[in-house]
Design a protein around this motif. Structure first.
Motif, PDB file in Angstrom:
ATOM      1  N   PRO A  30     -10.027  -5.184   1.587  1.00 31.02           N
ATOM      2  CA  PRO A  30      -9.232  -4.990   0.381  1.00 31.02           C
ATOM      3  C   PRO A  30      -8.779  -3.536   0.254  1.00 31.02           C
ATOM      4  CG  PRO A  30     -11.533  -5.372  -0.171  1.00 31.02           C
ATOM      5  CD  PRO A  30     -11.397  -5.566   1.302  1.00 31.02           C
ATOM      6  N   PRO A  31      -7.585  -3.313  -0.306  1.00 30.53           N
ATOM      7  CA  PRO A  31      -7.051  -1.955  -0.408  1.00 30.53           C
ATOM      8  C   PRO A  31      -7.684  -1.173  -1.557  1.00 30.53           C
ATOM      9  CG  PRO A  31      -5.522  -3.503  -1.384  1.00 30.53           C
ATOM     10  CD  PRO A  31      -6.642  -4.319  -0.791  1.00 30.53           C
ATOM     11  N   TRP A  36      -2.735   1.001  -2.369  1.00 27.24           N
ATOM     12  CA  TRP A  36      -1.702   0.342  -3.169  1.00 27.24           C
ATOM     13  C   TRP A  36      -0.555   1.297  -3.446  1.00 27.24           C
ATOM     14  CZ3 TRP A  36      -0.511  -4.433  -3.776  1.00 27.24           C
ATOM     15  CH2 TRP A  36      -1.484  -5.409  -3.708  1.00 27.24           C
ATOM     16  N   TRP A  37      -0.841   2.541  -3.777  1.00 27.08           N
ATOM     17  CA  TRP A  37       0.224   3.510  -4.061  1.00 27.08           C
ATOM     18  C   TRP A  37       1.153   3.647  -2.866  1.00 27.08           C
ATOM     19  CZ3 TRP A  37      -3.316   8.051  -6.024  1.00 27.08           C
ATOM     20  CH2 TRP A  37      -3.964   7.664  -7.200  1.00 27.08           C
ATOM     21  N   GLN A  38       0.592   3.610  -1.657  1.00 31.10           N
ATOM     22  CA  GLN A  38       1.417   3.720  -0.454  1.00 31.10           C
ATOM     23  C   GLN A  38       2.321   2.499  -0.295  1.00 31.10           C
ATOM     24  OE1 GLN A  38      -0.850   5.279   3.100  1.00 31.10           O
ATOM     25  NE2 GLN A  38      -2.492   5.217   1.568  1.00 31.10           N
ATOM     26  N   ARG A  39       1.857   1.362  -0.717  1.00 29.34           N
ATOM     27  CA  ARG A  39       2.668   0.150  -0.594  1.00 29.34           C
ATOM     28  C   ARG A  39       3.911   0.192  -1.481  1.00 29.34           C
ATOM     29  NH1 ARG A  39      -1.611  -4.928  -0.315  1.00 29.34           N
ATOM     30  NH2 ARG A  39      -2.965  -4.002   1.261  1.00 29.34           N
ATOM     31  N   TYR A  40       3.805   0.822  -2.641  1.00 29.34           N
ATOM     32  CA  TYR A  40       4.937   0.822  -3.580  1.00 29.34           C
ATOM     33  C   TYR A  40       6.195   1.411  -2.957  1.00 29.34           C
ATOM     34  CZ  TYR A  40       1.266  -0.062  -7.071  1.00 29.34           C
ATOM     35  OH  TYR A  40       0.212  -0.584  -7.773  1.00 29.34           O
ATOM     36  N   GLY A  41       6.051   2.478  -2.179  1.00 28.79           N
ATOM     37  CA  GLY A  41       7.215   3.076  -1.526  1.00 28.79           C
ATOM     38  C   GLY A  41       7.867   2.122  -0.543  1.00 28.79           C
ATOM     39  N   HIS A  42       7.043   1.337   0.138  1.00 28.37           N
ATOM     40  CA  HIS A  42       7.612   0.372   1.092  1.00 28.37           C
ATOM     41  C   HIS A  42       8.251  -0.815   0.369  1.00 28.37           C
ATOM     42  CE1 HIS A  42       6.362   2.639   4.487  1.00 28.37           C
ATOM     43  NE2 HIS A  42       5.087   2.609   4.112  1.00 28.37           N
ATOM     44  N   ALA A  70       8.155   8.790   0.138  1.00 28.85           N
ATOM     45  CA  ALA A  70       7.076   8.868  -0.858  1.00 28.85           C
ATOM     46  C   ALA A  70       5.805   8.221  -0.318  1.00 28.85           C
ATOM     47  CB  ALA A  70       7.508   8.187  -2.155  1.00 28.85           C
ATOM     48  N   SER A  71       5.937   7.109   0.359  1.00 30.14           N
ATOM     49  CA  SER A  71       4.764   6.453   0.947  1.00 30.14           C
ATOM     50  C   SER A  71       4.090   7.367   1.958  1.00 30.14           C
ATOM     51  CB  SER A  71       5.166   5.135   1.601  1.00 30.14           C
ATOM     52  OG  SER A  71       4.042   4.498   2.156  1.00 30.14           O
ATOM     53  N   GLY A  72       4.876   8.045   2.779  1.00 26.78           N
ATOM     54  CA  GLY A  72       4.315   8.963   3.760  1.00 26.78           C
ATOM     55  C   GLY A  72       3.602  10.143   3.127  1.00 26.78           C
ATOM     56  N   MET A 129      -5.714   3.908   8.881  1.00 29.78           N
ATOM     57  CA  MET A 129      -4.463   3.251   8.489  1.00 29.78           C
ATOM     58  C   MET A 129      -3.537   4.215   7.767  1.00 29.78           C
ATOM     59  SD  MET A 129      -5.592  -0.582   7.350  1.00 29.78           S
ATOM     60  CE  MET A 129      -7.241  -0.253   6.758  1.00 29.78           C
ATOM     61  N   ALA A 130      -4.091   5.076   6.933  1.00 27.88           N
ATOM     62  CA  ALA A 130      -3.266   6.067   6.234  1.00 27.88           C
ATOM     63  C   ALA A 130      -2.592   7.001   7.229  1.00 27.88           C
ATOM     64  CB  ALA A 130      -4.108   6.855   5.236  1.00 27.88           C
ATOM     65  N   ASN A 131      -3.311   7.389   8.290  1.00 23.92           N
ATOM     66  CA  ASN A 131      -2.721   8.251   9.323  1.00 23.92           C
ATOM     67  C   ASN A 131      -1.544   7.564  10.002  1.00 23.92           C
ATOM     68  OD1 ASN A 131      -6.036   9.263  10.329  1.00 23.92           O
ATOM     69  ND2 ASN A 131      -4.718  10.282   8.869  1.00 23.92           N
ATOM     70  N   TYR A 132      -1.713   6.308  10.353  1.00 28.94           N
ATOM     71  CA  TYR A 132      -0.614   5.570  10.980  1.00 28.94           C
ATOM     72  C   TYR A 132       0.549   5.395  10.013  1.00 28.94           C
ATOM     73  CZ  TYR A 132      -3.433   4.638  15.092  1.00 28.94           C
ATOM     74  OH  TYR A 132      -4.183   4.791  16.236  1.00 28.94           O
ATOM     75  N   ASN A 133       0.239   5.225   8.738  1.00 32.86           N
ATOM     76  CA  ASN A 133       1.300   5.063   7.749  1.00 32.86           C
ATOM     77  C   ASN A 133       2.139   6.341   7.623  1.00 32.86           C
ATOM     78  OD1 ASN A 133       2.837   3.694   5.753  1.00 32.86           O
ATOM     79  ND2 ASN A 133       1.648   4.696   4.164  1.00 32.86           N
ATOM     80  N   ILE A 134       1.525   7.494   7.808  1.00 36.67           N
ATOM     81  CA  ILE A 134       2.291   8.744   7.756  1.00 36.67           C
ATOM     82  C   ILE A 134       3.405   8.706   8.792  1.00 36.67           C
ATOM     83  CG2 ILE A 134       2.220  11.238   8.177  1.00 36.67           C
ATOM     84  CD1 ILE A 134      -0.754  11.120   7.230  1.00 36.67           C
TER      85      ILE A 134
END
Length: 152
Positions: A30-31, A36-42, A70-72, A129-134
């Motif tokens: 679960p996130p 969740w904040w990162q998902r909003y930008g996507h 913003a997600s990055g 996962m946050a690193n890959y999302n950047i």
């Protein structure tokens, strides 16, 4: 070419969201709040990207690019919290317990989030996962911004 760049950016955002939901529901991870904040930008990238395929492509591509960017940026912040470089928000990280009464400690425990932002639930090659999302978010933002800057 503008539409192709918008389509690629939109598909990139969609892929990241689907991957996040895969980790959540298939991988049983679960996130946390910052995930969740990162998902909003996507989500914004998907919405503006789809709109950009229909109308005002340059404007919508720019807005979609801002969502991915913003997600990055949020992912950079989250990565720092995960690596203990800086503190995260109190609502999603652990707090010191020194100097608390037993009642305050119990209250803190009961108010603790189920998923903490300062723990890394999954890594691949030492990256979370946050690193890959950047990286993914900045590539997607570049696609959207390239579409926004193309001449009609």
């Amino acid at each position: 070419m503008t539409r192709t760049l918008i389509l690629l950016g939109t598909l990139g955002c969609t892929g990241l969201i689907l991957g996040a939901y895969g980790f959540q529901y298939i991988g049983d991870m679960p996130p946390c709040a910052m995930c969740w904040w990162q998902r909003y930008g996507h989500f914004a990238g998907i919405g503006f990207g789809v709109l950009g395929l229909i109308l005002l492509p340059r404007l919508m591509a720019g807005l979609a690019g801002l969502g991915a960017l913003a997600s990055g940026i949020i992912a950079i912040y989250h990565s720092g919290v995960e690596r203990k470089i800086w503190e995260g928000p109190d609502t999603c990280t652990s707090n010191p317990v020194g100097g608390l009464t037993p009642e305050q400690l119990l209250e803190q425990i009961m108010a603790a989030p189920l998923v903490r932002c300062d723990e890394i639930p999954w890594e691949l090659f030492g990256l979370s996962m946050a690193n890959y999302n950047i990286a993914a978010s900045f590539v997607i933002a570049a696609l959207f911004f390239a579409a926004a800057l193309r001449k009609a």
